[in-house]
Enzyme design. Structure first.
Site, PDB file in Angstrom:
ATOM      1  N   HIS A   1       0.829  -1.214   0.000  1.00 47.52           N
ATOM      2  CA  HIS A   1       0.000   0.000   0.000  1.00 47.52           C
ATOM      3  C   HIS A   1       0.862   1.263   0.000  1.00 47.52           C
ATOM      4  CE1 HIS A   1      -3.468  -2.513   0.498  1.00 47.52           C
ATOM      5  NE2 HIS A   1      -3.118  -2.908   1.708  1.00 47.52           N
TER       6      HIS A   1
ATOM      7  N   ASP B   1      -5.017  -8.084  -3.384  1.00 47.49           N
ATOM      8  CA  ASP B   1      -5.281  -7.904  -1.964  1.00 47.49           C
ATOM      9  C   ASP B   1      -6.588  -8.548  -1.505  1.00 47.49           C
ATOM     10  OD1 ASP B   1      -5.220  -7.084   0.650  1.00 47.49           O
ATOM     11  OD2 ASP B   1      -5.212  -4.944   0.274  1.00 47.49           O
TER      12      ASP B   1
HETATM   13 ZN   LIG Z   1      -3.415  -6.870   2.646  1.00 51.36          ZN
END
Ligand SMILES: [Zn+2]
Length: 455
Positions: free
Chosen positions: A269, A320
């Protein structure tokens, strides 16, 4: 095996009429401008190296659709995620992960990085084999025909200074030392058992979930073995605030001081960073895994992908929580997010974005010898149709642009992983009915599947 690709992306551009040969799981020959030999499998369209999904939590796939109801927030999402986590055991997780990895194969993904923290029984007691859940994931990847890096995750706290509780108890090993002992056993077993499709790396859930001194212990474990080390970093501003309050520094600085940054580390991220954070990640060549479809789904924000790349951090991609599993969508979002933010175009070329989805991702997962169409590399091929309603009419010189900016996972026709054909004409050759398998596996873990269907 022998293939002949109409177009193939060779890293520095698209070549035509490319003869591709493999012996076992590696390529031996890649030669452009060759007429098709009669015995070669024809690959019409654009052939790419295998795609790498560098960040996955397989069980989150069960949340798709359910978490979009009633203006769901991050917190309603997390509550439902814990509910699913609570219902999984090694058998149901193997079935679910096989279906999810088969969906990935259909989308052209040849290798997945599974950020795995669902280690123990509900309540936290270990299974008879303390790695039963990790083993289920490794077996699932084999059943789905893809390679896996099991990123075994250290998860010790519910927040800085807060113990694990409720559904989180399954995630914890107590200390980094206990975590390392458990992981050593699956790490060594995977090496010795000659499982060619699996490698084991390390992960730190986040600076919220692992205290400072234990971060250093996990980082040393990875460094000693030259294994990949992944960590969720600054996904939400609240994490930065908690870290500043507890340690007086940003999460990135904390990782740097704990010796957790470096070329084999991947920050996942990296959404809310300071200039100094970007400099630290770049200077240490730390990889960054962007997950744009998740980051927008959870309203995280837009990470500084271009600044990170310019500073020296290689960018890779992950789906994800699997709001969708489509690396073309992830790749183009890196450029398109930047356009929205800066109101300028042209931060990435199509080739640069393809590298994030292929070679950079495989490197991030500890497979540096994959993600390229060249002799010696893993024989992974993904062929994208150039005659679908989305891609038809693409200029012959711009098939890479068509793939990155217009194609979807539905345009993936053929997939070869480690020299073995896994998908042919959009059909999974090992699993067959991937949609049916997903429906059944998700029904089993959400409790919605029983006796509802009419057929
Ligand atoms: Zn994750």
């Amino acid at each position: 095996m022998r293939w002949h690709a109409e177009f193939a992306w060779l890293g520095d551009g698209v070549a035509t009429d490319v003869l591709i040969e493999a012996d076992g799981e590696r390529f031996t020959t890649i030669i452009p401008d060759v007429p098709a030999p009669p015995d070669a499998h024809r690959l019409p369209g654009l052939t790419l190296p295998g795609l790498a999904n560098a960040h996955s939590h397989a069980f989150h796939r069960a949340l798709r659709s359910r978490v979009q109801a009633d203006h769901g927030t991050f917190w309603t999402w997390r509550e439902q995620m814990y509910k699913v986590a609570d219902r999984l055991d090694p058998d149901s997780y193997r079935a679910l992960a096989t279906a999810v990895y088969a969906e990935m194969a259909l989308a052209g993904i040849s290798c997945v990085g599974e950020f795995h923290y669902l280690h123990h029984r509900p309540g936290g007691a270990p299974y008879d084999d303390p790695n039963a859940m990790g083993e289920a994931l490794i077996a699932a990847a084999a059943d789905a025909g893809i390679r896996i890096t099991l990123l075994d995750t250290c998860y010790l706290a519910g927040g800085i200074g807060t113990p694990l509780k409720g559904p989180q108890l399954r995630f914890g090993d107590g200390t980094a030392g206990n975590w390392a002992r458990r992981v050593d056993s699956i790490y060594e077993h995977t090496g010795k058992a000659g499982r060619l499709h699996a490698r084991v790396g390390a992960a730190i859930h986040s600076v919220r979930a692992v205290p400072r001194e234990q971060i250093a212990a996990v980082a040393s474990w990875a460094k000693e073995r030259q294994a990949p080390l992944h960590i969720h970093l600054s996904e939400q501003p609240a994490e930065n605030e908690a870290c500043e309050a507890a340690y007086g520094m940003t999460p990135t600085r904390l990782l740097a001081e704990a010796g957790a940054l470096g070329a084999l580390t991947v920050a996942v991220h990296a959404t809310h960073l300071t200039e100094e954070d970007i400099g630290l990640l770049g200077a240490t060549l730390t990889g960054v895994c962007m997950c744009p479809t998740t980051e927008r789904d959870l309203a995280d924000g837009i990470g500084p992908a271009r600044d990170l790349r310019d500073a020296g951090a290689p960018i890779c991609l992950g789906s994800d929580q699997h709001a969708v599993i489509d690396l073309f969508e992830e790749a183009r979002a890196v450029e398109l997010n930047e356009r929205l933010r800066t109101r300028e175009r042209g931060h990435w070329t199509a080739g640069g974005l393809l590298a994030t989805a292929t070679s950079n991702g495989h490197f991030a997962l500890g497979w540096p010898e994959a993600g390229r169409l060249e002799p010696g590399a893993y024989a992974d091929l993904v062929t994208v149709a150039m005659d679908s309603a989305r891609t038809a009419g693409a200029a012959p010189g711009y098939t890479a642009e068509a793939a990155v900016f217009a194609a979807t996972n539905a345009d993936v026709r053929n997939v070869v992983v480690s020299g073995r054909e896994v998908v042919r004409e959009g059909r999974h050759l090992l699993v067959g009915d991937v949609a049916g398998m997903l429906r059944e596996a998700i029904g089993a873990v959400t409790g919605e599947g029983e006796g509802e269907r009419e057929e």
